[in-house]
Every structure is written in structure tokens, then in C-alpha cells.
Design a protein around this motif. Structure first.
Motif, PDB file in Angstrom:
ATOM      1  N   LYS A   7       1.047  -1.240  -0.047  1.00  0.00           N
ATOM      2  CA  LYS A   7      -0.197   0.525  -0.036  1.00  0.00           C
ATOM      3  C   LYS A   7       0.846   1.659   0.005  1.00  0.00           C
ATOM      4  O   LYS A   7       2.198   1.248   0.127  1.00  0.00           O
ATOM      5  CB  LYS A   7      -1.213   0.015   0.964  1.00  0.00           C
ATOM      6  N   THR A   8       0.481   1.895  -0.709  1.00  0.00           N
ATOM      7  CA  THR A   8       0.689   3.384  -0.712  1.00  0.00           C
ATOM      8  C   THR A   8      -0.167   4.696  -0.529  1.00  0.00           C
ATOM      9  O   THR A   8      -0.963   4.359  -0.540  1.00  0.00           O
ATOM     10  CB  THR A   8       1.807   3.432  -2.270  1.00  0.00           C
ATOM     11  N   ARG A   9       0.812   5.983  -0.430  1.00  0.00           N
ATOM     12  CA  ARG A   9      -0.664   7.147   0.373  1.00  0.00           C
ATOM     13  C   ARG A   9      -1.061   7.003  -1.745  1.00  0.00           C
ATOM     14  O   ARG A   9      -2.432   7.268  -1.414  1.00  0.00           O
ATOM     15  CB  ARG A   9       0.805   8.263   0.856  1.00  0.00           C
ATOM     16  N   GLN A  10      -0.613   7.206  -2.364  1.00  0.00           N
ATOM     17  CA  GLN A  10      -0.942   7.836  -3.768  1.00  0.00           C
ATOM     18  C   GLN A  10      -2.215   5.932  -4.335  1.00  0.00           C
ATOM     19  O   GLN A  10      -3.145   6.579  -4.537  1.00  0.00           O
ATOM     20  CB  GLN A  10       0.205   7.766  -5.193  1.00  0.00           C
ATOM     21  N   LYS A  11      -1.976   4.687  -4.118  1.00  0.00           N
ATOM     22  CA  LYS A  11      -2.960   4.215  -4.318  1.00  0.00           C
ATOM     23  C   LYS A  11      -3.363   3.590  -2.852  1.00  0.00           C
ATOM     24  O   LYS A  11      -4.836   3.898  -3.786  1.00  0.00           O
ATOM     25  CB  LYS A  11      -2.269   2.949  -4.113  1.00  0.00           C
ATOM     26  N   GLU A  12      -3.504   4.317  -1.674  1.00  0.00           N
ATOM     27  CA  GLU A  12      -5.083   4.542  -1.174  1.00  0.00           C
ATOM     28  C   GLU A  12      -5.837   5.979  -1.770  1.00  0.00           C
ATOM     29  O   GLU A  12      -6.718   4.962  -1.986  1.00  0.00           O
ATOM     30  CB  GLU A  12      -4.028   5.024   0.351  1.00  0.00           C
ATOM     31  N   ALA A  13      -5.146   6.708  -2.053  1.00  0.00           N
ATOM     32  CA  ALA A  13      -5.593   7.393  -3.173  1.00  0.00           C
ATOM     33  C   ALA A  13      -6.990   7.585  -4.217  1.00  0.00           C
ATOM     34  O   ALA A  13      -7.841   8.379  -3.679  1.00  0.00           O
ATOM     35  CB  ALA A  13      -5.286   8.571  -2.710  1.00  0.00           C
ATOM     36  N   GLU A  16      -9.178   5.294  -3.398  1.00  0.00           N
ATOM     37  CA  GLU A  16     -10.583   5.766  -2.255  1.00  0.00           C
ATOM     38  C   GLU A  16     -11.626   6.621  -3.910  1.00  0.00           C
ATOM     39  O   GLU A  16     -12.669   6.747  -3.587  1.00  0.00           O
ATOM     40  CB  GLU A  16     -10.134   6.393  -1.824  1.00  0.00           C
ATOM     41  N   LEU A  35      -6.385  14.107  -8.663  1.00  0.00           N
ATOM     42  CA  LEU A  35      -5.350  13.886  -7.214  1.00  0.00           C
ATOM     43  C   LEU A  35      -5.378  15.735  -7.126  1.00  0.00           C
ATOM     44  O   LEU A  35      -4.043  16.197  -6.233  1.00  0.00           O
ATOM     45  CB  LEU A  35      -4.524  13.306  -7.587  1.00  0.00           C
ATOM     46  N   GLN A  40      -2.469  16.724  -4.203  1.00  0.00           N
ATOM     47  CA  GLN A  40      -1.123  16.083  -4.013  1.00  0.00           C
ATOM     48  C   GLN A  40      -0.381  16.071  -5.482  1.00  0.00           C
ATOM     49  O   GLN A  40      -0.944  16.194  -6.771  1.00  0.00           O
ATOM     50  CB  GLN A  40      -1.809  14.554  -3.926  1.00  0.00           C
ATOM     51  N   THR A  46       2.779   7.337 -12.172  1.00  0.00           N
ATOM     52  CA  THR A  46       2.743   6.809 -11.148  1.00  0.00           C
ATOM     53  C   THR A  46       1.624   6.119 -11.169  1.00  0.00           C
ATOM     54  O   THR A  46       0.796   5.255 -10.717  1.00  0.00           O
ATOM     55  CB  THR A  46       3.002   7.761  -9.747  1.00  0.00           C
ATOM     56  N   CYS A  50      -0.347   2.122 -10.634  1.00  0.00           N
ATOM     57  CA  CYS A  50      -1.005   1.583  -9.791  1.00  0.00           C
ATOM     58  C   CYS A  50      -2.349   1.050 -10.006  1.00  0.00           C
ATOM     59  O   CYS A  50      -2.654   0.269  -9.901  1.00  0.00           O
ATOM     60  CB  CYS A  50      -1.465   3.863  -8.818  1.00  0.00           C
TER      61      CYS A  50
END
Length: 140
Positions: A7-13, A16, A35, A40, A46, A50
């Protein structure tokens, strides 16, 4: 369905964003725009990585309708299938619509029964104008 892998912050965003826009077909450029509007800083490469990971994990489904349109992705629930309906693509705004329609289902069965031909509904697209674009065209 929970996203596997790391999990990365970008993947989670990104995940979501797709879950909030469930049922919509979203391009990578649309994800980048969203984003960035959220403050972001993210590179398109990236986002593509993702999206590919989420697709490989079975969380997103990728659609490539034709060579002139950008690929788009859609969030899918566990055990959800997109194999038994046709797709409608608006030639004006690019919107992709799932056509869950009894008549088109009957057409699919007719083609199989009377013509011995199995239609690949994942690749079957009818082109035209969505209701919004047709109304805007009539107003113009």
C-alpha cells in the motif's frame, strides 16, 4: 474487495477515488487531475502503475474501447461481472455506459441461437450520443 499487494499513499488515494465514483469509467488523466486538485503532487506514470496494480489485484477493470479513446478503469466489487451486457459510448463526451437491457440480452441470445455466433459483450460497443449530449445538441 480489499486491494492486495503493498500500500502507498497514492494507491490508497486512487482506490478511494474509484470507490467514491463506483460505476463510473475513469481515465488515468482524470485520476491525475482529481489528485492534483486535491493538492497531491503525482506523476502520470505513478497513476498508471497504481491502476495496473489495482487491475491485476482484481479491484479495477480496464476498458479499451477503440484506438482513438483513452483507456478507462472502473471499480468492481467482488464477484461482479461485466461480461453479459453491451456498452454504449458517447461520441461527444466519451462516457461509457453499461447497457443492462432485456432487449439487448434477447438480441445476444438470438444471434447465438439463429446465427451460431457468440458475441463478445466486453468488446461490443454501440456508438452514439448520451442523453445529456443529445439534449445539448438539440438546444444548439
Amino acid at each position: 474487495m480489499a486491494a492486495g499487494g503493498y500500500k502507498t499513499r497514492q494507491k490508497e488515494a486512487i482506490l478511494e477515488y474509484f470507490t467514491v465514483h463506483e460505476g463510473e469509467h475513469i481515465t488515468a488523466a482524470g485520476v491525475v487531475d482529481y489528485l492534483r486538485a486535491q493538492g497531491q503532487s503525482i506523476a502520470p506514470s505513478t497513476v498508471y502503475r497504481c491502476l495496473e496494480r489495482l487491475e491485476n489485484e482484481g479491484v479495477l477493470r480496464k476498458y479499451v474501447i477503440d484506438e482513438s479513446s483513452a483507456a478507462c478503469w472502473q471499480y468492481i466489487r467482488e464477484h461482479e461481472s461485466c461480461e453479459h451486457h453491451f456498452h454504449l459510448k458517447c461520441t461527444r463526451c466519451g462516457r461509457l455506459i453499461h447497457a443492462d437491457c432485456e432487449f439487448l440480452s434477447e438480441l445476444d441470445h438470438h444471434i447465438a441461437a439463429h446465427h451460431g455466433f457468440r458475441v463478445d459483450s466486453l468488446k461490443t460497443v454501440l456508438y452514439g450520443l448520451c442523453a445529456d449530449c443529445a439534449a445539448a445538441e438539440e438546444e444548439a
